[in-house]
Scaffold this active site. Structure first.
Site, PDB file in Angstrom:
ATOM      1  N   SER A 190       0.785  -1.235   0.000  1.00  0.00           N
ATOM      2  CA  SER A 190       0.000   0.000   0.000  1.00  0.00           C
ATOM      3  C   SER A 190       0.813   1.279   0.000  1.00  0.00           C
ATOM      4  O   SER A 190       0.233   2.364  -0.117  1.00  0.00           O
ATOM      5  CB  SER A 190      -0.973  -0.013   1.176  1.00  0.00           C
ATOM      6  OG  SER A 190      -2.001  -0.943   0.926  1.00  0.00           O
ATOM      7  N   SER A 248     -10.295   1.593   2.413  1.00  0.00           N
ATOM      8  CA  SER A 248     -10.869   0.744   1.372  1.00  0.00           C
ATOM      9  C   SER A 248      -9.978   0.796   0.142  1.00  0.00           C
ATOM     10  O   SER A 248      -9.784   1.852  -0.471  1.00  0.00           O
ATOM     11  CB  SER A 248     -12.282   1.213   1.001  1.00  0.00           C
ATOM     12  OG  SER A 248     -12.770   0.492  -0.111  1.00  0.00           O
ATOM     13  N   ASN A 249      -9.439  -0.349  -0.234  1.00  0.00           N
ATOM     14  CA  ASN A 249      -8.594  -0.420  -1.420  1.00  0.00           C
ATOM     15  C   ASN A 249      -9.355  -0.056  -2.692  1.00  0.00           C
ATOM     16  O   ASN A 249      -8.757   0.347  -3.691  1.00  0.00           O
ATOM     17  CB  ASN A 249      -7.998  -1.825  -1.543  1.00  0.00           C
ATOM     18  CG  ASN A 249      -6.952  -2.092  -0.482  1.00  0.00           C
ATOM     19  OD1 ASN A 249      -5.938  -1.414  -0.402  1.00  0.00           O
ATOM     20  ND2 ASN A 249      -7.196  -3.095   0.355  1.00  0.00           N
TER      21      ASN A 249
END
Length: 382
Positions: A86, A194-195
């Site tokens: 991320s 939230s990806n």
């Protein structure tokens, strides 16, 4: 999940420096304390291996502990390339804000303007969700990783589905499926990781630029900064290019080599590969204004609280804020993906730190220890 007793960890730590050692960039932090904490990740937290890279005004110092290859007992390479998960989001947010500076995207414009009739579902309306909401995780859009059966913790993109591991994921289809779930909350009402937000951001960047996300990150960030060990993988890639440790996952009680995988399921939310040194250079350049004009950097650093008890952590636009014990502000991100965890931060006075492990810890304590190590390295003692 922790490594079993069959894993023999190398507790001896290897250290190296760049810049001819004349600047001794990490000396003031107490290198013995840092290497002891790094070794504890192996001996106490039972991770296979770990590496820390500390950069101070362009001079980097690296220390490693444990192994980068369990079977062979080989250590991490000095300039280890790993999946940064991320941390990719900060690169994506930077590109989006560059487009804002170029008047190609409006930060508070509705997503509907760029993706007509795409962002809609139960309680989800692209006319009410802005680009800022996507980058700040305040959209209320549900998490797409649930499509793979694994609701992740912040920064995590883990799944042990073999089809997902080796196959090319159609992210447009994944997002479409994710949007059939109800909204988590109204846009701007709160913060929730939230990806899917970054999957959508990546799609918007590609539509606005008529280019691939990887190409935009490369020519806007990687090439100008000379990040020679950083790249956005091609859709059909499964191996890590160049020197790298093996990344491990514990599956059914066994430590499995999970290094090779197709990361199209992570995409804009977490597909990139880099090194500790390159990540440090990126975050330093971001904070010193090399990559963004003042207005866009200020927007990136405008945060909302995470709502975590007893924590001052806050999230900007692809950028995580944390107040260090020594009183300085730290900015960074971090990320987890099968095989690798990265944590780090940078301060505005030219110091940056990245810690890498070649297994995502199965319990919260090792990650807490990693975060404490980052704080220690970012707060030099006199």
């Amino acid at each position: 999940m922790v490594a079993t007793g069959t894993l023999v960890a190398l507790i001896a730590t290897s250290c190296s420096s760049t810049g001819a050692d004349r600047a001794e960039p990490a000396a003031a932090t107490g290198r013995a304390k840092i290497t002891e904490a790094l070794n504890d990740l192996i001996s106490i937290d039972h991770l296979p291996g770990a590496q820390i890279v500390i950069t101070d005004h362009g001079q980097a110092w690296t220390a490693t502990a444990g192994v980068g290859n369990v079977e062979q007992g080989a250590p991490f390479p000095d300039n280890a390339r790993v999946r940064i998960a991320s941390n990719t989001k900060t690169f994506v947010a930077t590109v989006m804000l560059q487009l804002v500076a170029e008047d190609k995207v409006e930060l508070d414009a509705p997503v509907e303007r760029y993706l007509p009739d795409v962002v809609h579902g139960p309680g989800i309306d692209g006319n009410r969700i802005t680009i800022r909401n996507l980058l700040q995780h305040t959209s209320g859009i549900p998490e797409y990783a649930a499509e793979f059966g694994v609701p992740p913790k912040p920064g995590q993109l883990e799944t042990h589905d073999e089809q997902v591991r080796w196959g090319i994921t159609d992210m447009t289809e994944v997002v479409r499926n994710a949007l059939t779930a109800p909204a988590d909350f109204a846009p701007g009402a709160q913060w929730a990781y939230s990806n899917t937000n970054y999957a959508l951001a990546g799609i918007i960047i590609e539509k606005v630029t008529a280019s691939s996300l990887g190409a935009e990150i490369t020519h806007r960030i990687i090439e100008p900064l000379g990040l020679s060990d950083t790249y956005y993988p091609n859709p059909d890639e499964t191996a890590i290019r160049g020197p790298h440790p093996l990344g491990y996952s514990e599956i059914d009680g066994k430590l499995i080599d999970y290094t090779d995988q197709n990361v199209t399921s992570a995409g804009a939310a977490g597909a990139m590969v880099s090194t500790g040194a390159d990540l440090n250079r990126f975050f330093t350049a971001l904070l010193d204004g090399t990559l963004l004009p003042p207005a866009q950097l200020a927007a990136m650093k405008t945060t909302v609280p995470l709502g975590v008890p007893d924590s001052d952590a806050a999230y900007g636009l692809g950028l995580l804020y944390h107040r260090l014990p020594c009183g300085k502000d730290s900015w960074g991100h971090g990320g987890d993906i099968d095989g690798f965890e990265t944590r780090g931060g940078a301060t505005t006075d030219g110091r940056s730190v990245t810690v890498i492990t070649n297994q995502v810890p199965g319990t919260p304590e090792p990650t807490q220890h990693i975060n404490q190590l980052v704080d220690t390295a970012l707060c030099p003692t006199t």
